[in-house]
Scaffold this motif. Sequence first.
Motif, PDB file in Angstrom:
ATOM      1  N   UNK A 215       0.832  -1.204   0.000  1.00 47.62           N
ATOM      2  CA  UNK A 215       0.000   0.000   0.000  1.00 47.62           C
ATOM      3  C   UNK A 215       0.866   1.254   0.000  1.00 47.62           C
ATOM      4  N   UNK A 216       1.954   1.198  -0.768  1.00 52.20           N
ATOM      5  CA  UNK A 216       2.852   2.354  -0.865  1.00 52.20           C
ATOM      6  C   UNK A 216       2.125   3.578  -1.404  1.00 52.20           C
ATOM      7  N   UNK A 217       1.075   3.355  -2.210  1.00 54.84           N
ATOM      8  CA  UNK A 217       0.291   4.458  -2.776  1.00 54.84           C
ATOM      9  C   UNK A 217      -1.047   4.629  -2.055  1.00 54.84           C
ATOM     10  N   UNK A 218      -1.118   4.153  -0.823  1.00 50.86           N
ATOM     11  CA  UNK A 218      -2.345   4.251  -0.044  1.00 50.86           C
ATOM     12  C   UNK A 218      -2.895   5.672   0.012  1.00 50.86           C
ATOM     13  N   UNK A 246       6.747   7.865   1.307  1.00 48.63           N
ATOM     14  CA  UNK A 246       7.382   8.295   0.054  1.00 48.63           C
ATOM     15  C   UNK A 246       6.420   8.932  -0.922  1.00 48.63           C
ATOM     16  N   UNK A 247       5.249   8.317  -1.101  1.00 50.01           N
ATOM     17  CA  UNK A 247       4.357   8.727  -2.179  1.00 50.01           C
ATOM     18  C   UNK A 247       3.304   9.733  -1.709  1.00 50.01           C
ATOM     19  N   UNK A 248       2.632   9.448  -0.613  1.00 51.09           N
ATOM     20  CA  UNK A 248       1.577  10.367  -0.180  1.00 51.09           C
ATOM     21  C   UNK A 248       2.152  11.723   0.205  1.00 51.09           C
ATOM     22  N   UNK A 305      -5.655  20.020   3.533  1.00 48.85           N
ATOM     23  CA  UNK A 305      -5.543  20.749   2.273  1.00 48.85           C
ATOM     24  C   UNK A 305      -4.408  20.198   1.413  1.00 48.85           C
ATOM     25  N   UNK A 306      -3.314  19.791   2.054  1.00 48.76           N
ATOM     26  CA  UNK A 306      -2.198  19.219   1.298  1.00 48.76           C
ATOM     27  C   UNK A 306      -2.631  17.945   0.587  1.00 48.76           C
ATOM     28  N   UNK A 307      -3.335  17.058   1.309  1.00 49.96           N
ATOM     29  CA  UNK A 307      -3.794  15.807   0.703  1.00 49.96           C
ATOM     30  C   UNK A 307      -4.758  16.071  -0.454  1.00 49.96           C
ATOM     31  N   UNK A 308      -5.713  16.954  -0.250  1.00 50.99           N
ATOM     32  CA  UNK A 308      -6.714  17.207  -1.288  1.00 50.99           C
ATOM     33  C   UNK A 308      -6.086  17.865  -2.511  1.00 50.99           C
ATOM     34  N   UNK A 309      -5.122  18.757  -2.300  1.00 55.00           N
ATOM     35  CA  UNK A 309      -4.435  19.368  -3.439  1.00 55.00           C
ATOM     36  C   UNK A 309      -3.689  18.318  -4.263  1.00 55.00           C
ATOM     37  N   UNK A 310      -3.056  17.381  -3.579  1.00 56.31           N
ATOM     38  CA  UNK A 310      -2.339  16.311  -4.280  1.00 56.31           C
ATOM     39  C   UNK A 310      -3.295  15.474  -5.121  1.00 56.31           C
ATOM     40  N   UNK A 339      -2.916   5.869  -7.680  1.00 55.50           N
ATOM     41  CA  UNK A 339      -1.455   5.859  -7.775  1.00 55.50           C
ATOM     42  C   UNK A 339      -0.987   6.939  -8.743  1.00 55.50           C
ATOM     43  N   UNK A 340       0.078   6.675  -9.492  1.00 58.62           N
ATOM     44  CA  UNK A 340       0.669   7.692 -10.361  1.00 58.62           C
ATOM     45  C   UNK A 340       0.909   7.173 -11.774  1.00 58.62           C
TER      46      UNK A 340
END
Length: 413
Positions: A215-218, A246-248, A305-310, A339-340
């Motif tokens: 779940x690296x991209x959880x 790393x990813x979130x 806000x950081x999470x939602x912007x991402x 994911x990406x």
Amino acid sequence: MERWNFKGKEEAKKASACTIRSYLNNLNENMNKNDTRNVIPLSHGDPSGFPNFRTSKLSEDALVHALQSGKYNGYPQKSTLLQATRSIAEYLSRDYPYELSPNDVHITAGAKQAIDVLITALAVPGANILLPRPGYPAYEALATFSRLEMRHYDLLPEQDWEVDIDGIEALADDKTVAMVVINPGNPCGNVYKREHLKKIAEAARKLGMLVISDEAYGHLVFGSNPFVPMGVFGEIAPILTIGSISKRWMVPGWRFGWIVICDPNGILQKHGVVESIKNYLNISVVPPMLTLGAITRILVETPEEFYSNTINLLRKAADICYAGLREIPCFTPYKPQGSMFLMAKLNMSPLEGINNDLEFCTRLAREESVVVLPGEALGLKNWVRVTFAVEISTLEDGLCRIKAFCFRNVKQQ
């Protein structure tokens, strides 16, 4: 004649050859050095170099504070590790039907080390492991190095890359120790529904194996399916969850991850798996102390806000990437939900002198300075994996170059 008693391990050569890094090194070597344009890196999941994907100021401040405190320049103290594992357990427990304890959490130097730990701990003589195809090749490389037999099950592209459950049951035997599930998906960009994850857990119980849930991209999801951690079904089958910041948080260089024991029934403890994990971690490296010192603030105080912007950035980029590839006749892209990445099937028949995905990616790199990952690296030939977690302008430039490359190399009538 001199005689020496040593030689390199053959498995190390084989393992190195199947990594993403080896493929990208080969593609970069084929670049046209006279092309003055910027290289467009649509090949790997590290958006941290792009300003729009910079980590939160809170995370940076937490790391700076850890540095300036002078408390995190040495080896980790027991109290520091306990604080970190408690914070991770509390952070993850928000999504679980039961409470994780600090004892369920084992800290690693990123998700890659977590994979290494689990593969090594499970590689008993005669054992085999089930890996997804397409998948993340670090599992193949580390299993090869550890001499753990691999058996590949298929993901079904026409069913949103769901696991072929029947295929798993046909592959497994009494030596199958685990199966790997990557959700959100790398390389496919899929996000599994709760019902499908439950079926996977039920199949694992039936076959007597554990599930490694990568779940690296959880939480990096932007489609119709919400992120559901596999550990929710730890009552059905034992789950070993891999995660990282790393990813979130867009900080792969900070090297901080974890393994979580999602096993309320204590099956993994009873069969010695937990002890094997602990013992290997005891002889392995630890994450950077500065990240350990900052992790509690990162997990607890990062603003929503950081999470939602991402998520909004990823959604926009994914839509642009999917739409752009659909306009190119030799691509059949599959729409991502998380994911990406996305996977796109290649149709080589309209192209002149290009016979497979590796040739396509090599010539694209040489002629257009655009790097995408050949599906061969992921176990699925004549596909490509495209990363969309880059600046929008960079992505649009890359898509234009790919389109120009395909039309320039189309067969003449």
